[in-house]
Design an enzyme around this catalytic site. Sequence first.
Site, PDB file in Angstrom:
ATOM      1  N   LYS A  66      -4.008   3.708   9.371  1.00 17.86           N
ATOM      2  CA  LYS A  66      -3.391   4.243   8.156  1.00 17.86           C
ATOM      3  C   LYS A  66      -4.157   3.738   6.941  1.00 17.86           C
ATOM      4  O   LYS A  66      -4.454   2.539   6.833  1.00 17.86           O
ATOM      5  CB  LYS A  66      -1.929   3.796   8.078  1.00 17.86           C
ATOM      6  CG  LYS A  66      -0.976   4.801   7.481  1.00 17.86           C
ATOM      7  CD  LYS A  66       0.459   4.282   7.600  1.00 17.86           C
ATOM      8  CE  LYS A  66       1.474   5.300   7.182  1.00 17.86           C
ATOM      9  NZ  LYS A  66       2.843   4.757   7.215  1.00 17.86           N
TER      10      LYS A  66
HETATM   11  O1  G3P Z   1       6.300   6.249   6.061  1.00 10.22           O
HETATM   12  C1  G3P Z   1       6.570   5.984   4.714  1.00 10.22           C
HETATM   13  C2  G3P Z   1       7.949   5.457   4.572  1.00 10.22           C
HETATM   14  O2  G3P Z   1       8.103   4.237   5.269  1.00 10.22           O
HETATM   15  C3  G3P Z   1       8.327   5.279   3.117  1.00 10.22           C
HETATM   16  O3  G3P Z   1       9.695   5.478   3.039  1.00 10.22           O
HETATM   17  O4  G3P Z   1      11.949   5.431   2.014  1.00 10.22           O
HETATM   18  O5  G3P Z   1      10.234   3.634   1.462  1.00 10.22           O
HETATM   19  O6  G3P Z   1       9.940   5.973   0.607  1.00 10.22           O
HETATM   20  P1  G3P Z   1      10.500   5.098   1.725  1.00 10.22           P
END
Ligand code: G3P
Length: 217
Positions: free
Chosen positions: A83
């Site tokens: 990633k």
């Molecule tokens: O894969 C990306 C994810 O982990 C981000 O999620 O909810 O932190 O925007 P969030």
Amino acid sequence: MKFFVDTANVSEIRELNDLGLIDGVTTNPSLILKSGRDITEVTAEICSIVEGPVSAEVTATDFETMMREGRTLAKIADNICIKLPLTLDGLKACRALTGDGFKTNVTLCFSANQALLAAKAGATFISPFIGRLDDIAIDGMDLIREIRQIYDNYDFRTEILAASIRTVNHVKEAALIGADVATVPAATIKALVKHPLTDKGLDQFLADWAKTGQTIG
Ligand code: G3P
């Protein structure tokens, strides 16, 4: 649409993998912190549980160190997907690592132009963040639509990995638009199965069955 679970929590991953519901896993530095575990150890354990791609994120911001970290992560297991952040160095590393035969996932995508660059860099996956756009009153699903149209226009092979998913409606909308993958928190994956009429109908079936006095087998 493939389902990846967005977590570094091994017990969540085991539970969903046992249900046959997941095709891969995505992690990031915040999820590694949340796991409380060493990145190499927890990522190796995740890779031993799930056959599909397991995204592990570099933490460097310069090309040379991204390349070193990416190769180090790739040694953990054959199903590692490296990633990389959507920066110029990240795109350069994406092209180089993809060229070396590694799977790559370009993350922190918030615009169609960024996704266009990731596809040109040969990314295996692009991770547009739906929820974080919603958080600033921009419709994150519009970004998924735009990327789908652009990728289809030019037959790009990069897979759209809808990320930052917060609700079951995000999952539905991503599927309706045609995202290739959704990476979803474990709780949200499990919430997909819930409907009050299903629960009500099953209760009624079981109540009526009990009245028959019968058993099967
Ligand atoms: O894969 C990306 C994810 O982990 C981000 O999620 O909810 O932190 O925007 P969030």
